[in-house]
Write an enzyme that holds these catalytic residues in place. Sequence first.
Site, PDB file in Angstrom:
ATOM      1  CD  GLU A  27       7.048 166.483-101.021  1.00  0.00           C
ATOM      2  OE1 GLU A  27       7.153 165.563-101.987  1.00  0.00           O
ATOM      3  OE2 GLU A  27       6.905 166.354 -99.943  1.00  0.00           O
ATOM      4  CE  LYS A 162      -1.652 161.862 -95.609  1.00  0.00           C
ATOM      5  NZ  LYS A 162      -0.943 162.154 -97.243  1.00  0.00           N
TER       6      LYS A 162
HETATM    7  N1  PSU Z   1       3.540 161.264 -97.082  1.00  0.00           N
HETATM    8  C1  PSU Z   1       2.423 161.992 -97.250  1.00  0.00           C
HETATM    9  N2  PSU Z   1       2.582 162.930 -98.412  1.00  0.00           N
HETATM   10  C2  PSU Z   1       3.546 162.795 -99.266  1.00  0.00           C
HETATM   11  C3  PSU Z   1       4.592 161.865 -99.124  1.00  0.00           C
HETATM   12  C4  PSU Z   1       4.479 161.087 -97.909  1.00  0.00           C
HETATM   13  O1  PSU Z   1       1.614 162.192 -96.383  1.00  0.00           O
HETATM   14  O2  PSU Z   1       3.162 163.126-100.354  1.00  0.00           O
HETATM   15  C5  PSU Z   1       5.461 161.567 -99.998  1.00  0.00           C
HETATM   16  C6  PSU Z   1       6.640 162.633 -99.728  1.00  0.00           C
HETATM   17  O3  PSU Z   1       7.432 163.083-100.929  1.00  0.00           O
HETATM   18  C7  PSU Z   1       7.715 161.740 -98.889  1.00  0.00           C
HETATM   19  C8  PSU Z   1       7.373 160.263 -99.726  1.00  0.00           C
HETATM   20  O4  PSU Z   1       9.064 162.265 -98.862  1.00  0.00           O
HETATM   21  O5  PSU Z   1       6.253 160.539-100.051  1.00  0.00           O
HETATM   22  C9  PSU Z   1       7.927 159.526 -98.762  1.00  0.00           C
HETATM   23  O6  PSU Z   1       8.026 158.085 -99.887  1.00  0.00           O
HETATM   24  P1  PSU Z   1       8.731 156.720 -99.046  1.00  0.00           P
HETATM   25  O7  PSU Z   1       7.871 156.263 -97.860  1.00  0.00           O
HETATM   26  O8  PSU Z   1       8.614 155.822-100.273  1.00  0.00           O
HETATM   27  O9  PSU Z   1       9.962 157.183 -98.734  1.00  0.00           O
END
Ligand code: PSU
Length: 319
Positions: A27, A162
Amino acid sequence: MEFNEFLSVSPEVASALAAGRPVVALESTIISHGMPYPQNVQTALAVEGAVRECGAVPATIAIIGGKLKAGLSRGEIEYLGKKGTQITKASRRDLAFLVSRSCDGATTVASTMIIAAMAGIKIFATGGIGGVHRGAETTMDISADLEELARTPVMVVCAGAKSILDLGLTLEYLETGGVPVIGYGTNELPAFYTRKSGFGVDYRVDSEEELARAFRCGEKMCLGGGMLVANPIPEEYSMDKEYIDSAIDEAIAQSRAEGIKGKETTPFLLAKVKELTGGLSLESNIQLVLNNARLAARTACEYCALIKKEEQQCQGQLP
Ligand code: PSU
Ligand code: MN
């Protein structure tokens, strides 16, 4: 590969896919929004290198000038890393507009899965996935990553989630969506910086061959939907639970005080945790992504071996 006028697969990735050689999707939100420059670019290139060392071809995914790219050049990775948070964080809902307006986008787990599936890539490595945020019973803040895992047939290899998230609710949501949560060599869901979370997984798997075989069974049954493989951070890079938990609690308190909402929540919390824990968490983050890239690459190799065997059986060369 699905025909799609917006999809642009690099020559290297396209020829690997056409020849049935292993490919791993990666990604780009992690590049533009997840780490500072230049560590983001160095890490993205190192992760690609780790995939290659394990015998697969890396396909870093992003949207550039309205094109859905699978496989980026070094220059494109550099561009995403340098522009950082100026690049739109792109999830499922953003794809149509970024394409129609010829914009750039850094893909989250959800949108990377979508583009990987369009290109015919089955296995994807990342750091952490989005999930159900703490307090979601009132905010309804649930990452689109979870819905995507429920609908798009790609295996996502991560280091768990996390504890900025509510891990218990995240697991409940995945269960509702029909997503198997697999612990690689563990019965417990890892929590990104730490190897344990106190929550169990659905299946423990100890080999790449079994990961590939289970994925292939789901695929042959046309079940749709993905699989989530949770790979614990290597012991030597794992962090002290109390230390990281207190940084996370502080980050959440600040985000509430500042009224952070919507797509800003995850990047805000990640940036705060990083600020509070300094370089220590960044090093752990880099190491766990490398570890996931290797597992995904080895699994992609097993998957391709399975397909080859099926083809030989079909042609009557094998019993
Ligand atoms: N959690 C992490 N590292 C990340 C992300 C989430 O520990 O880099 C990033 C990933 O790209 C994930 C996105 O798909 O954040 C999720 O964002 P949201 O919660 O806004 O959907
Ligand atoms: Mn959200």
